[in-house]
Motif scaffolding. Sequence first.
Motif, mmCIF file in Angstrom:
data_model
loop_
_atom_site.group_PDB
_atom_site.id
_atom_site.type_symbol
_atom_site.label_atom_id
_atom_site.label_comp_id
_atom_site.label_asym_id
_atom_site.label_seq_id
_atom_site.Cartn_x
_atom_site.Cartn_y
_atom_site.Cartn_z
ATOM 1 N N ILE A 154 0.841 -1.202 0.000
ATOM 2 C CA ILE A 154 0.000 0.000 0.000
ATOM 3 C C ILE A 154 0.874 1.250 0.000
ATOM 4 O O ILE A 154 0.595 2.225 -0.703
ATOM 5 N N LEU A 156 -10.250 6.492 2.090
ATOM 6 C CA LEU A 156 -9.130 5.832 2.770
ATOM 7 C C LEU A 156 -9.342 5.816 4.284
ATOM 8 O O LEU A 156 -9.021 4.836 4.959
ATOM 9 N N ILE A 203 -11.740 3.057 5.124
ATOM 10 C CA ILE A 203 -11.088 1.738 5.034
ATOM 11 C C ILE A 203 -10.121 1.540 6.189
ATOM 12 O O ILE A 203 -10.060 0.454 6.779
ATOM 13 N N ASP A 204 -9.372 2.597 6.523
ATOM 14 C CA ASP A 204 -8.412 2.464 7.629
ATOM 15 C C ASP A 204 -9.122 2.159 8.945
ATOM 16 O O ASP A 204 -8.629 1.385 9.768
ATOM 17 N N GLN A 239 -10.550 -5.841 3.502
ATOM 18 C CA GLN A 239 -10.348 -4.394 3.651
ATOM 19 C C GLN A 239 -9.034 -3.966 3.002
ATOM 20 O O GLN A 239 -8.961 -2.911 2.376
ATOM 21 N N TYR A 240 -8.029 -4.787 3.169
ATOM 22 C CA TYR A 240 -6.775 -4.480 2.481
ATOM 23 C C TYR A 240 -6.983 -4.488 0.967
ATOM 24 O O TYR A 240 -6.426 -3.667 0.231
ATOM 25 N N LYS A 278 -8.443 -1.291 -0.045
ATOM 26 C CA LYS A 278 -7.483 -0.180 -0.038
ATOM 27 C C LYS A 278 -6.543 -0.264 -1.238
ATOM 28 O O LYS A 278 -6.296 0.748 -1.920
#
Lengths: 217, 300
Positions: free
Chosen positions: A143, A169, A172-173, A199-200, A203
């Motif tokens: 990422i 972002l 998502i974080d 989730q990764y 992202k």
Amino acid sequence: MMHDHPDIETLSAYGDGELPALARTRVDAHVAQCTSCRGALAQVRALVASAAALPPDAEPPEAAWQEIRARIRREAGPRRVRRARRAWIGVGALAAAAVVLVAGNLLSRPGRSDKHFAGGTSAAVAALPAGLASVDRNYVASIAELRGTLEQQGRSLSPHTVRVLEHSLALIDTAIAEARAALAADPANAALAGILSAQYEHKLGLLQRVTKLVPAT
Amino acid sequence: MSHRFAALALALVALPALASAQQKVDIRRAATPTVSVRLGGHFASLAVTQWAHDSIALTGVVGPGTRFDGGALNPTGPVQGMKFFVETAQGASTAGNRLELRVPRNARVWVKAGSADITVDGVAGGLDLNIMGGSVRVTGKPRELLVESMDGPVTFTGYTDFARLKTAAGDITVTEGGGIDLHLSTVSGAIRVAPGERDFQRGRFESVTGPISYTGKLDRGADLRFDTHSGAVDLRLPRPSNLEMDALTITGTIENAWSSSRPIAGREGRGMELGFSSGSAVARVSIRSFKGNVRISPAP
């Protein structure tokens, strides 16, 4: 008989004997007649076997992540010319590989059912078991590389797009932090590992999408 | 490939550089039935329609401070590929840049724009549409449909073999839709899916915080997956349906008004899980959420 090729997650679950009977029967029939899926299944089984054979605190295969990072660089570069369909397959494949790696590490660890669940509200960075943390670090590295590419292109983004990107972002974080916290408290929970991986994937996909959409300068 | 680029260099239509006033665009060329058209840059709207001619026509207007460039990839014979670019000067408005593209039914169209409203109607070739903002609306039966957007909503009505619709904040709506392999993904937008006469073979619907709703029938052999972090999942399915249901939410709730099966407490008493089979279970539905609530109910 199954008309479409099963996806990598289905093949992985099939290889692990986790598919329900009906789905297993369908994949049985398909794999018996499909050379490419037999090959993919063999690769999945080999990957799971190598991951499961790792000591609990071992690093996952670095070569896999080198390939993933190289693929991201190839596909997310500012002059990317490869077809979008391939790019999405690439992201899906890397996420699937991560799921397999996470699952492999989970399977290699003893369960820790005595831990209390951390709940779904903590945005703090939770410490993961070493086996999972190494996978996590590799995601973060991939990422970071994409973010670096994006920052080089960032002057081409409108303020509105930057706001949308940063908001997405942040969402998502937050989701990653919540899933990490939950997984840290319940490291044997394969469903949580899958959710964290998803989730990764979001992202990575978002960053890849923006780098693709940025006008060439 | 070098001969192709050489041909491109020879064939590109040199149009006026920066226009000082609004200029008309009117480009027409004979084309192969599967001509590939690429259009990128800054424009406010683009309407793509298919017509029953082996030719393409790009018409419209571009405003002051806009440079329009491009042309055919092959200098002679029916065009196999065309490429156009719309560029605005720094600070110039794109609002006046409005284009219409007519293509053979099986043409392939690639578009990349900043913020634009794009509509596509009836094109059966591959579509690859990329926008930051604006909107995308596709109607018809494209062989392949790829759409990426940041906050622009995406709407698809029709059938496709392969679709990947992805947004950050934009809603994704599939109405009267169907397809073999569909993947809809958003961060915070809403996903709404309503299959038509021909529904989905394999569908993956995923969001982070956006809600997902699916209303309609399930195809025999369908394999549908719903994944959210906190977005609610609302399935409205006809009764009876032959399906195998596997639902899990880590901290959310599951409400099943579709069958008599009751959800059970999840791992270590948290969250909920639900699994049941109905009929010969020829469709498979899988739901995974971290804290989203799940509701399964009969279709109206």
